[in-house]
Design an enzyme around this catalytic site. Structure first.
Site: not given
Ligand code: GLC
Ligand code: CA
Length: 560
Positions: A103, A205, A259, A332-333
């Site tokens: 990540d 991210d 992402e 994980h979200d």
């Molecule tokens: C992304 C991650 C998430 C995190 C956010 C801030 O959405 O997947 O888990 O809290 O970014 O870094």
């Protein structure tokens, strides 16, 4: 489509398996998963037939947001182990032919990063411009929405220098200032550092947020989470990603995936088309946000198959000419796939989880598969706010209480939508704590672990686990499932999702019954003659092209 016209790449042909290290395997009894835990489970991961592992952040972090708040980008989090554990793990994956993607969290750092400590210490500190500051003498800064802030604002006042700093996420996650070339150089150097260690790529991210609008203008009439689209349209986003590509990415045989909050079918090609020289892939949120209102309050849309098919079909065909897509249900979200898209009742859990896995592994786009879905893990559905660890649920709960809103409704919705649902410890066996840890797990183990676990499924040829193994092999054996054209059938059917994949002369038909009832359906003439490649029931009831499908039945057929 013709195979000879495809630009073949390992990251198009592979299946990605996402590991949330905190919840995978604890090796030392402190209740927290770690790198030595992953090392213990390397053979299990290899047995799944996956090709690429994506690890959630494992860097040094005070863990306000479980590693998405990094205080040192070049070292390993104490909870997870040491750099030598990391190197051993990486070598272990590589020895098994599995690539490792890390990540990359560079929209923001932790407020405990040395850069931020220096930046906030005085207005003339050399690190001041590593972050975004708004001096208080200019008045209150223009409205900016924050995902996690307990007051909802992305500006935090910092007394020491009488100024506000920007944080799109929690106040412990200040946004880095990409406008500063020194910041970009630091990030690019750090990326080289990890590539030189041998990693195979980055999942980036919230990378769409890195470029901020000059001078922080007011966005007329744009409030709350509607700002996501504005955040993703910063004026220099593509300039920075192109620069990153030139300075770092193009020097290695690696993969990148954004992402992409705020990405849509209009803007996605700027990010992933090859001739743009930016990133390889992106993941969007359109399908998982179907059914989610503000603060993840749930509505019924997530069970609307017609809308779902429309979204998935548009994305599955968007990269026929250029670029490349992804497929995913859970991470994980987001909630467990079987709870959100399937039926997690004891009666239908196994079949619906196999159906969802069939979908992901037969669609066009690289599958990103989340750990635990292969055994059909379900949402935890915590009853009380005390059970939650995630700052998103906790802060939104507190914010709702402070506003005098319906906090009980938020809690009910988060049983379905909350992020902790997919973060509970991995269910290895039916012993205490599901074999995850000998200590007290950092997050409660889901109550159904005595039924749903790896040990119980290993020996059963029909288990979701062994079905998933068949699916990874099926995809590997059939390039049609990777590169073949996608064509939706029966777009208006409320229960059946059917499509073909075709490459050269090969045509594969996928038929999925997204319901807990039997369905009868007529499919194209061509399907009268076919070979069953995979089926989650013993039999397929059909006469010519009339199909009778059992609840959550999933079949993949080769047309002759
Ligand atoms: C992304 C991650 C998430 C995190 C956010 C801030 O959405 O997947 O888990 O809290 O970014 O870094
Ligand atoms: Ca541990």
């Amino acid at each position: 489509m013709q195979l000879k016209d495809m630009s073949r790449q390992w990251w198009k042909e592979g299946v990605v398996y996402q590991i949330y290290p905190r919840s995978f395997q604890d090796s030392n009894g402190d209740g927290i998963g770690d790198l030595r835990g992953i090392i213990q489970r390397l053979d299990y991961i290899a047995s799944l037939g996956v090709d690429i592992v994506w690890l959630n952040p494992i860097y040094k972090s005070p863990n306000y947001d479980n590693g998405y708040d990094i205080s040192d980008y070049r070292d390993i989090m104490d909870d997870f182990g040491t750099m030598s554990d990391f190197e051993e793990m990486l070598a272990g994956f590589h020895a098994r032919g599995i690539k490792v993607v890390m990540d990359l969290v560079v929209n923001h750092s932790s407020s405990e990063h040395e850069w931020f400590k220096a930046s906030r210490s005085s207005r003339d500190n050399p690190y001041r411009d590593y972050y975004h500051w708004w001096p208080a003498e200019k008045g209150t800064p223009p409205e900016r929405w924050s995902y996690f802030d307990e007051q909802g604002s992305a500006w935090a006042f910092d007394e020491q220098t009488n100024a506000y700093y920007l944080h799109y996420f929690d106040k412990t996650q200040p946004d880095l200032n990409w406008e500063n070339p020194k910041v970009r150089q630091e990030i690019f150097d750090m990326m080289h550092y990890w590539f030189k260690k041998g990693i195979d790529g980055f999942r980036m991210d919230v990378i769409t947020f890195i470029s901020k609008h000059d001078g922080y203008p007011e966005f007329e009439g744009v409030h709350g989470d509607k700002m996501i689209d504005v955040y993703a349209s910063g004026p220099r986003l593509h300039q920075y990603l192109h620069e990153m590509n030139r300075e770092v990415l193009q020097h290695y045989d690696i993969m990148t995936v954004a992402e992409g909050p705020g990405t849509n079918l209009e803007n996605i090609h700027d990010l992933v088309d090859e001739d743009r020289e930016e990133l390889n892939m992106n993941y969007h949120f359109e399908h998982v946000e179907l059914g989610l209102d503000a603060r993840k309050i749930v509505n019924d849309d997530h069970k609307d198959l017609v809308k779902f098919k429309k979204i998935m079909s548009a994305w599955a065909t968007a990269f026929d000419e250029k670029g490349w897509g992804t497929q995913w249900h859970t991470n994980h979200d987001f909630p467990r796939q079987v709870t959100w898209f399937g039926d997690d009742s004891p009666e239908h859990r196994e079949q619906s989880s196999k159906l969802l896995s069939t979908f992901l592994l037969t669609m066009r786009g690289t599958p990103y598969y989340y750990m635990g879905d292969e055994i059909g893990m379900t949402n935890a559905k915590f009853e009380s706010i005390e059970d939650y660890n995630d700052l998103m649920t906790i802060n939104w709960y507190n914010l709702t209480v402070a506003e005098g809103g319906d906090a009980q409704k938020l809690l009910e919705s988060h049983k379905l939508s909350g992020r902790d649902n997919a973060r509970t410890p991995f269910q290895w066996d039916s012993t205490t704590n599901a074999g995850f840890s000998e200590g007290t797990p950092w997050l409660k183990v889901t109550g159904n672990y005595t039924d749903i676990n790896v040990a119980a499924q290993e020996g059963d040829p029909d288990s979701p686990l062994n079905f998933f193994r068949k699916l990874t092999k099926l995809r590997k054996d059939n390039l049609t499932l990777v590169y073949g054209a996608y064509n939706l059938l029966l777009p208006d059917d409320k229960y059946i999702y059917a499509y073909t994949r075709s490459l050269d002369d090969d045509v594969i038909l996928v038929v999925l019954n997204y319901s807990s009832e039997e369905q009868v359906v007529q499919l194209p003439e061509a399907s009268a003659q076919c070979e069953v490649l995979i089926n989650n029931y013993q039999a397929l009831e059909k006469t010519a092209n009339d199909y009778k499908l059992a609840p959550w039945q999933a079949v993949v057929l080769r047309l002759e």
